[in-house]
Design a protein around this motif. Structure first.
Motif, PDB file in Angstrom:
ATOM      1  N   LEU A   1      25.329  26.702   2.308  1.00 59.77           N
ATOM      2  CA  LEU A   1      25.027  25.806   3.044  1.00 59.77           C
ATOM      3  C   LEU A   1      24.871  26.523   4.283  1.00 59.77           C
ATOM      4  O   LEU A   1      24.252  26.595   5.665  1.00 59.77           O
ATOM      5  CB  LEU A   1      23.883  24.924   3.188  1.00 59.77           C
ATOM      6  CG  LEU A   1      22.521  24.422   3.422  1.00 59.77           C
ATOM      7  CD1 LEU A   1      21.782  24.896   3.212  1.00 59.77           C
ATOM      8  CD2 LEU A   1      22.923  22.900   3.321  1.00 59.77           C
TER       9      LEU A   1
ATOM     10  N   ILE B   1      25.986  29.630   5.416  1.00 59.02           N
ATOM     11  CA  ILE B   1      24.791  30.973   6.006  1.00 59.02           C
ATOM     12  C   ILE B   1      24.207  30.187   7.101  1.00 59.02           C
ATOM     13  O   ILE B   1      23.911  31.076   8.370  1.00 59.02           O
ATOM     14  CB  ILE B   1      23.938  30.411   5.021  1.00 59.02           C
ATOM     15  CG1 ILE B   1      24.603  30.981   4.174  1.00 59.02           C
ATOM     16  CG2 ILE B   1      22.559  31.233   5.087  1.00 59.02           C
ATOM     17  CD1 ILE B   1      23.571  30.970   2.460  1.00 59.02           C
TER      18      ILE B   1
ATOM     19  N   LEU C   1      22.016  28.192   8.079  1.00 63.19           N
ATOM     20  CA  LEU C   1      19.919  27.368   7.788  1.00 63.19           C
ATOM     21  C   LEU C   1      20.074  26.310   8.489  1.00 63.19           C
ATOM     22  O   LEU C   1      19.495  26.348   9.276  1.00 63.19           O
ATOM     23  CB  LEU C   1      19.905  27.072   6.417  1.00 63.19           C
ATOM     24  CG  LEU C   1      18.578  26.665   5.769  1.00 63.19           C
ATOM     25  CD1 LEU C   1      17.446  28.231   6.411  1.00 63.19           C
ATOM     26  CD2 LEU C   1      17.903  27.434   4.818  1.00 63.19           C
TER      27      LEU C   1
ATOM     28  N   CYS D   1      20.822  26.883  12.114  1.00 66.79           N
ATOM     29  CA  CYS D   1      18.827  27.970  12.077  1.00 66.79           C
ATOM     30  C   CYS D   1      17.888  26.787  12.723  1.00 66.79           C
ATOM     31  O   CYS D   1      17.527  26.992  13.724  1.00 66.79           O
ATOM     32  CB  CYS D   1      19.078  28.962  11.483  1.00 66.79           C
ATOM     33  SG  CYS D   1      17.642  29.544  11.999  1.00 66.79           S
ATOM     34  N   GLN D   2      17.835  25.744  11.689  1.00 65.43           N
ATOM     35  CA  GLN D   2      16.555  24.867  11.674  1.00 65.43           C
ATOM     36  C   GLN D   2      16.922  24.496  13.070  1.00 65.43           C
ATOM     37  O   GLN D   2      15.706  23.848  13.418  1.00 65.43           O
ATOM     38  CB  GLN D   2      16.592  24.677   9.801  1.00 65.43           C
ATOM     39  CG  GLN D   2      15.566  25.145   9.091  1.00 65.43           C
ATOM     40  CD  GLN D   2      15.246  24.533   8.266  1.00 65.43           C
ATOM     41  OE1 GLN D   2      16.909  24.055   8.038  1.00 65.43           O
ATOM     42  NE2 GLN D   2      14.467  25.228   7.169  1.00 65.43           N
TER      43      GLN D   2
ATOM     44  N   CYS E   1      14.084  31.140  10.787  1.00 66.83           N
ATOM     45  CA  CYS E   1      15.032  31.034   9.698  1.00 66.83           C
ATOM     46  C   CYS E   1      15.073  32.062   8.700  1.00 66.83           C
ATOM     47  O   CYS E   1      15.290  31.413   7.751  1.00 66.83           O
ATOM     48  CB  CYS E   1      15.729  29.347   9.575  1.00 66.83           C
ATOM     49  SG  CYS E   1      15.696  29.057  11.385  1.00 66.83           S
TER      50      CYS E   1
ATOM     51  N   GLN F   1      18.342  33.317   6.064  1.00 61.05           N
ATOM     52  CA  GLN F   1      18.942  32.402   6.323  1.00 61.05           C
ATOM     53  C   GLN F   1      17.995  31.557   4.871  1.00 61.05           C
ATOM     54  O   GLN F   1      19.303  31.390   3.821  1.00 61.05           O
ATOM     55  CB  GLN F   1      19.419  31.435   6.757  1.00 61.05           C
ATOM     56  CG  GLN F   1      20.015  31.440   8.368  1.00 61.05           C
ATOM     57  CD  GLN F   1      19.809  32.874   9.763  1.00 61.05           C
ATOM     58  OE1 GLN F   1      18.593  32.821   9.542  1.00 61.05           O
ATOM     59  NE2 GLN F   1      20.076  31.854  10.917  1.00 61.05           N
ATOM     60  N   LEU F   2      17.358  31.147   5.098  1.00 51.64           N
ATOM     61  CA  LEU F   2      16.871  31.003   4.027  1.00 51.64           C
ATOM     62  C   LEU F   2      16.397  31.655   2.801  1.00 51.64           C
ATOM     63  O   LEU F   2      16.636  31.234   1.276  1.00 51.64           O
ATOM     64  CB  LEU F   2      15.219  30.703   4.151  1.00 51.64           C
ATOM     65  CG  LEU F   2      14.214  29.434   4.732  1.00 51.64           C
ATOM     66  CD1 LEU F   2      13.006  29.342   5.630  1.00 51.64           C
ATOM     67  CD2 LEU F   2      15.067  28.606   3.787  1.00 51.64           C
TER      68      LEU F   2
ATOM     69  N   ASP G   1      19.160  34.183   1.859  1.00 50.13           N
ATOM     70  CA  ASP G   1      20.309  33.857   1.714  1.00 50.13           C
ATOM     71  C   ASP G   1      20.696  33.360   0.739  1.00 50.13           C
ATOM     72  O   ASP G   1      21.187  33.241  -0.049  1.00 50.13           O
ATOM     73  CB  ASP G   1      21.442  34.563   2.576  1.00 50.13           C
ATOM     74  CG  ASP G   1      21.076  35.445   3.114  1.00 50.13           C
ATOM     75  OD1 ASP G   1      20.760  36.543   2.581  1.00 50.13           O
ATOM     76  OD2 ASP G   1      21.897  35.611   3.909  1.00 50.13           O
ATOM     77  N   PHE G   2      20.315  31.428   1.327  1.00 48.32           N
ATOM     78  CA  PHE G   2      20.918  30.674   0.359  1.00 48.32           C
ATOM     79  C   PHE G   2      20.428  30.009  -0.667  1.00 48.32           C
ATOM     80  O   PHE G   2      20.632  29.825  -1.185  1.00 48.32           O
ATOM     81  CB  PHE G   2      19.974  29.247   1.675  1.00 48.32           C
ATOM     82  CG  PHE G   2      20.543  28.228   0.738  1.00 48.32           C
ATOM     83  CD1 PHE G   2      22.083  27.744   0.434  1.00 48.32           C
ATOM     84  CD2 PHE G   2      19.987  26.847   0.330  1.00 48.32           C
ATOM     85  CE1 PHE G   2      22.282  26.273  -0.035  1.00 48.32           C
ATOM     86  CE2 PHE G   2      20.034  26.368  -0.443  1.00 48.32           C
ATOM     87  CZ  PHE G   2      21.108  25.822  -0.418  1.00 48.32           C
TER      88      PHE G   2
ATOM     89  N   LEU H   1      14.031  21.681   2.802  1.00 53.28           N
ATOM     90  CA  LEU H   1      14.687  22.887   4.131  1.00 53.28           C
ATOM     91  C   LEU H   1      13.482  24.009   4.153  1.00 53.28           C
ATOM     92  O   LEU H   1      13.679  25.148   4.406  1.00 53.28           O
ATOM     93  CB  LEU H   1      15.872  23.541   2.549  1.00 53.28           C
ATOM     94  CG  LEU H   1      17.394  23.046   2.956  1.00 53.28           C
ATOM     95  CD1 LEU H   1      18.410  23.560   2.859  1.00 53.28           C
ATOM     96  CD2 LEU H   1      17.979  22.864   4.430  1.00 53.28           C
TER      97      LEU H   1
ATOM     98  N   LEU I   1      12.212  25.538   1.177  1.00 56.50           N
ATOM     99  CA  LEU I   1      12.502  26.456   0.687  1.00 56.50           C
ATOM    100  C   LEU I   1      11.799  26.242  -1.160  1.00 56.50           C
ATOM    101  O   LEU I   1      12.066  25.138  -1.489  1.00 56.50           O
ATOM    102  CB  LEU I   1      14.028  26.692   0.321  1.00 56.50           C
ATOM    103  CG  LEU I   1      14.869  27.061   0.855  1.00 56.50           C
ATOM    104  CD1 LEU I   1      16.138  27.158   0.277  1.00 56.50           C
ATOM    105  CD2 LEU I   1      14.413  28.318   0.232  1.00 56.50           C
TER     106      LEU I   1
END
Lengths: 296, 319
Positions: free
Chosen positions: B30, B33, B35, B38-39, B45, B48-49, B51-52, B137, B139
């Protein structure tokens, strides 16, 4: 005389086969009662009906004054099933502790003393004991309940002669001390001869004979004499079994009175002879109204 | 008995250790990457989102292994519970003591039931703890409605009890431990898979949302579980995506997209004029407990039913 078991018309059917039928029994308290019969005669079925492991198909039974499975009966009855099932992974001490958990009045102290008296190590796993010691643990567990009726299914059949003697001796010592009623099944008649006061013979799913051992001994005689006189004997007495030679016949007879025929020699029948005679004549009943047609 | 308690404890410790290692690994990923960084910076992001989310999904797929727990509970606690007693004849010992066979069975089932509940509690606790760093996050995947849904909340208590009950009933009917173990596996997995597959047909019904095509889902990032997506025309009838270019031919020449598939963007004004919309069927995060309650009820009810059958069948011959 109070009775510990009172069965009327008791029967159990598996599918279409009757394992036991029409069993009417009245077993006296305070006696050692032997249950004999050939394999498959229904001994185990009868015992399972009495201890509440089976529900009867027909008839009724009371054990110690209640139906089997009644809490009163449960707590006053000790049972050792055939092959003496125990948890083989438990130690001796754990087995006795289990007895305490499953029975309110369990005499843990006496059971433990019994084990130490026989040099059975309490921390040994039950499965690692010798056959004789294993049987003694099973017995201590059953006696720990201080039952009024102890029921044993073939308790000595898989024991060596020494262990068998020790086992029966423990039972008899306990009976002498406590006066409890013991009902045990066996196909070894010699064991019964030494221990029983009362005998029940089961064959072909029916009770063939039930009576006090002394009475049975007193009533039954072995006769040998000329074959031609057998009919005269049979008219006055009950011939249970007859073996015919060329001229001579030997008979096991339930005598209705003294044998007057001087051509016959008379001697008392041993319990073993008596049991074997009844077993080999499954239709011969000990109920008085049953006349025999065995000699054919 | 002793052996199976030790084995279960070892297994549970193994599961927890495995979850700790997985969590550490994924937390590293995490931050690698970037995330959270970035957030925190408040930028876009999206990359990154994605990717994660890929990494997370890949990891969470392995959680299916947790399905072994109810299966093992059924195999090693459930199946022998009655079958081994009958096999070794010890039922004749315990059922002729002062306590009644019914009471004995009730106590034994109760103890193993409590043990199964304890296993479920450890598993649920571990899974909820595991997911903590990855919630919030924005997600979809880390929402309790997705990925780990079956392994948190109260559903695991239901499945664990049903796993035990499936083993018990197989043992009671078959009366031999090893064959009962073999049958206990499909007896558990059958209803388990059936419920998972038929979920959207069971109450409560999923929510339905329509929004203009081809806009993004306005509920994106709220943690919904999306169970269906389709494109509907102005009267609400579903239409295949491939027919869009027939209804509204592209206003620009066809462009080549990927592997030579000729596709054009349909005329968006035409799409809007036809009232063509996206339609999603979804369960919002708020549906978590109602859904869990119903699935728990299904498994717990099934467990109670088969246990009643096992007890009745076992005691039917007893006086």
């Amino acid at each position: 005389m109070t009775s510990v078991v009172d069965a009327v018309g008791l029967g159990r059917r598996y599918g279409r086969t009757w394992a036991l039928r029409d069993c009417t029994l009245d077993l006296p308290a305070g006696k050692v009662i032997g249950l004999v019969g050939p394999n498959g005669a229904g001994k185990t079925t009868l015992l399972h009906l009495l201890v509440g492991l089976l529900r009867p198909t027909t008839g009724t039974v009371t054990v110690l004054g209640h139906s089997p499975g009644h809490p009163q009966t449960r707590s006053r009855l000790g049972f050792i099933a055939q092959d003496k099932p125990l948890y083989r992974g438990f130690t001796v001490a754990e087995t006795l502790r289990m007895g305490g958990w499953l029975n309110l009045g369990f005499d843990h102290e006496a059971a433990t003393l019994r084990m130490t008296g026989l040099d059975i190590p309490l921390d040994r796993r039950v499965g690692k004991l010798s056959g004789g010691q294993y049987a003694q643990v099973a017995l201590a567990l059953a006696l720990g309940k201080r039952p009024d009726l102890l029921v044993l299914d073939e308790p000595v059949s898989n024991l060596d002669p020494l262990a068998r003697r020790d086992f029966l001796r423990t039972v008899m010592e306990d009976v002498a001390e406590s006066g409890r009623t013991v009902l045990f099944s066996s196909h070894l008649i010699a064991d019964l001869e030494r221990t029983c006061d009362h005998l029940v013979l089961l064959s072909a799913s029916r009770v063939q004979l039930s009576g006090d051992v002394d009475d049975l001994r007193a009533n039954h005689v072995m006769l040998s004499g000329p074959s031609s006189h057998v009919d005269a004997i049979a008219a006055a007495h009950t011939v249970v079994q007859a073996d015919y030679g060329e001229r001579q016949a030997s008979l096991l007879v339930r005598a209705s009175g003294p044998i007057h025929d001087p051509t016959f020699t008379v001697r008392p029948a041993s319990l073993e002879e008596l049991v074997l005679a009844y077993m080999s004549s499954p239709r011969a009943g000990a109920t008085p109204h049953l006349r025999l047609a065995v000699a054919s | 008995m002793r052996w199976s308690i030790v084995a279960t404890a070892v297994l549970l410790v193994g599961v927890v250790v495995w979850l700790v290692l997985l969590r550490n690994g994924l937390t590293d990923t995490l931050y690698r990457i970037g995330l959270p960084q970035c957030q925190a910076a408040g930028g876009d992001c999206g990359e990154q989102l994605r990717d994660f989310a890929d990494q997370y999904r890949w990891t969470v797929n392995t959680f299916g292994a947790l399905e072994f727990l109810p299966v093992l509970v059924g195999l090693f606690w459930g199946a022998p519970l009655i079958a081994r007693e009958v096999e070794q004849g010890t039922h004749r010992l315990v059922w002729t003591q002062s306590i009644s066979p019914r009471r004995w069975l009730a106590v034994k089932l109760g103890l193993f039931g409590l043990a199964a509940i304890a296993v479920a509690a450890v598993q649920v606790g571990a899974v909820v703890w595991w997911n903590q760093p990855f919630t919030g996050l924005g997600l979809e995947d880390t929402s309790p409605m997705n990925g780990l849904y079956h392994y948190r909340g109260i559903v695991p208590f239901g499945t664990m009890l049903y796993g035990l009950a499936a083993g018990v009933v197989c043992g009671a009917l078959i009366r031999r431990t090893v064959p009962a173990m073999a049958v206990a596996i499909p007896a558990y997995l059958g209803p388990r898979v059936a419920v998972a597959l038929s979920r959207e047909h069971l109450p409560p019904a999923p929510h339905v949302l329509r929004y203009p095509f081809p806009d993004g889902n306005p509920r994106s990032g709220l943690g919904d579980r999306q169970v269906d997506y389709q494109i509907v025309d102005g009267s609400g009838n579903p239409i295949p995506g491939s027919s869009l270019t027939d209804i509204c031919p592209p206003d620009e020449p066809l462009e080549e997209l990927g592997r030579g598939t000729a596709k054009g963007r349909p005329d968006l004004e035409c799409i809007a004029a036809h009232g063509i919309r996206s339609e999603v069927h979804y369960y919002p995060v708020e549906s978590f407990w109602p859904l869990q309650a119903i699935e728990f009820g299904l498994f717990a009810g099934l467990a109670a039913l088969v246990l009643a059958l096992a007890v009745w069948w076992t005691l039917r011959r007893i006086a």
